[in-house]
Design an enzyme around this catalytic site. Sequence first.
Site, PDB file in Angstrom:
ATOM      1  N   LYS A 111      -6.398   1.340   0.156  1.00 60.16           N
ATOM      2  CA  LYS A 111      -5.805   0.006   0.341  1.00 60.16           C
ATOM      3  C   LYS A 111      -6.929  -0.989   0.592  1.00 60.16           C
ATOM      4  O   LYS A 111      -7.872  -0.681   1.341  1.00 60.16           O
ATOM      5  CB  LYS A 111      -4.816   0.029   1.516  1.00 60.16           C
ATOM      6  CG  LYS A 111      -4.063  -1.291   1.715  1.00 60.16           C
ATOM      7  CD  LYS A 111      -3.002  -1.179   2.800  1.00 60.16           C
ATOM      8  CE  LYS A 111      -2.245  -2.496   2.981  1.00 60.16           C
ATOM      9  NZ  LYS A 111      -1.188  -2.417   4.007  1.00 60.16           N
ATOM     10  N   SER A 129       4.891  -1.178   6.682  1.00 61.28           N
ATOM     11  CA  SER A 129       4.129  -1.343   5.437  1.00 61.28           C
ATOM     12  C   SER A 129       3.681  -0.065   4.741  1.00 61.28           C
ATOM     13  O   SER A 129       3.150  -0.124   3.632  1.00 61.28           O
ATOM     14  CB  SER A 129       2.899  -2.219   5.691  1.00 61.28           C
ATOM     15  OG  SER A 129       3.280  -3.552   5.849  1.00 61.28           O
ATOM     16  N   SER A 145       3.635  -3.901   2.973  1.00 58.70           N
ATOM     17  CA  SER A 145       2.503  -4.521   2.326  1.00 58.70           C
ATOM     18  C   SER A 145       1.638  -3.562   1.504  1.00 58.70           C
ATOM     19  O   SER A 145       0.870  -4.006   0.668  1.00 58.70           O
ATOM     20  CB  SER A 145       1.616  -5.199   3.367  1.00 58.70           C
ATOM     21  OG  SER A 145       0.986  -4.224   4.185  1.00 58.70           O
TER      22      SER A 145
END
Lengths: 483, 95
Positions: free
Chosen positions: A76, A175, A151
Amino acid sequence: MINASLKELAAALASKQISSVELTQLFLDRIVRLNPEINAYVTLDSDKSLAQAAAADALIAQGKAGPLTGIPVAQKDIFCAKGWRTTCGSKMLANFTAPYDAHIISQFDAAGAVNLGKTNMDEFAMGSSNETSFFGKVQNPWDRARVPGGSSGGSAAAVAARMAPAATGTDTGGSIRQPASLCGLSGLKPTYGVCSRYGMIAFASSLDQAGPMAKSAEDLALMMNVMAGFDSRDSTSLQREKEDYTRDLAKPLAGLRIGLPKEYFAEGLDAGVAKVVEEAIAQYRKLGAETVEISLPNTQLSIPVYYVLAPAEASSNLSRYDGVRYGHRAAEYTDLMDMYCKTRAEGFGAEVKRRIMVGTYVLSAGYYDAYYLKAQQLRRLIAQDFEQAFRQCDVIMGPAAPGTAFKAGEKTDDPVAMYLEDLYTIAVNLAGLPGMSVPAGFANGLPVGLQVIGNYFDEARMLNVGHAYQQVTDWHTRMPEGI
Amino acid sequence: MSLTTDDVKRIAHLARIEVTEDEAQATLTKLSGILGLIEQMQAVDTTGIEPMSHSQDVTQRLREDAVTETNQRELFQSIAPAVENGLYLVPKVIE
């Protein structure tokens, strides 16, 4: 090979059926083909990835391979990786090259894993659809018109489209679990303090936690063995004995007490999702588990509490983006104040600005007691709800998200509607507990996740619970069509 | 509690974010919605409840008072928007 588990990939590498360079190249080729549409990755550096793969091959040849040596993992873009552009999904950091490695990145490097690339995300992890990214929205591989969740939407889409065997995510209010649910993956948010936040770009420091996203619970366990552990550079990192998260995977579930919070099956839950979750729970009963109805009475309050605490922490954390030491700086300004204001107006997107302003407001003079202090008091009530519940059960189960993946654009104009996406996940962050989503079936042709919430430090048991289910179901092996 | 565009501009200034008149107007609607959501908290009586700032009951660790970081000024300044002679450049603040 693209649908293989991490254990199978490690075996293929060990038996020289494939080299890490070949495996990495195979995924890089898939990324080149699929990413222009899916947009799961924001930064690739095939030279760096392949160099790591070659180094891993050397380790394998010397018989020094660990469980993840040579396996490509998507990171990420919230994790600083030295020499890699690290953007956090923001224009503010669009040209930021990290000068150091996050602890999580160092851990994967030390394990011999390959950094496959940096994945797209909601800007500064603020969003539930990946639509707030400066680098554009991400498609859900199961239905390209829909969002992957957020997210950690890029990480979720990357694994769902088999553009990576596994990925990292972070979870401040859901998330990891919500995108895992919307993309048909397994995803784990560990107990707060288990994975170091060093080098993980801060959103809400008392809630942020890194975790793995992969196809199966077994894959998550292998990744946890790399990601978890004490790090003196994070003041909230917990000093604990190193654990083997795979140790309980094969345990039978007989006698497991599953708590079902009535608030998680109430109004607001999609009927199709409810049906899938109930079928999954029925499967657990067949495996020998018992269910008990419990109550988490303050569930509804978790959203307002979160939308005070998280923005308050964010407004403080994001004050560092001032255009002085790194990141974007406005081209034209009259004085220092004007430089700050223009830099931040240009560098942040609309949702990030809104949250900074909410945080600024609730912390401003005269409002602190009514908002911040009040939210902290309610946070304790929410944590106490779980404490009570865990006297009656070993794990809690329910949906991870109230619905399946929604259409892009459907909720972008209504922040409050978007915030309700996290109704079942936020309380876990407020309490600091571990939470997991595992694929449990489909509603309207779209994946549905079953959420498993554990007590503090009970990740090994939760992974056992996920793994046992995945021995008798095959939802976690399903792939979207057309990839 | 209802906000005005002047409130939005004041908050934006405190947050060091420039807003235009149009943006302040659009932000007003959305911030009001969010604050309406937050207002639900007031329905619960929390008298006497100790605020919870952190999920784990731990104390701050101490370490030896020894140098652990080396100077990496050049590396860190290589990513700065404007530097000169090892210093970060900002607009003049002292006349």
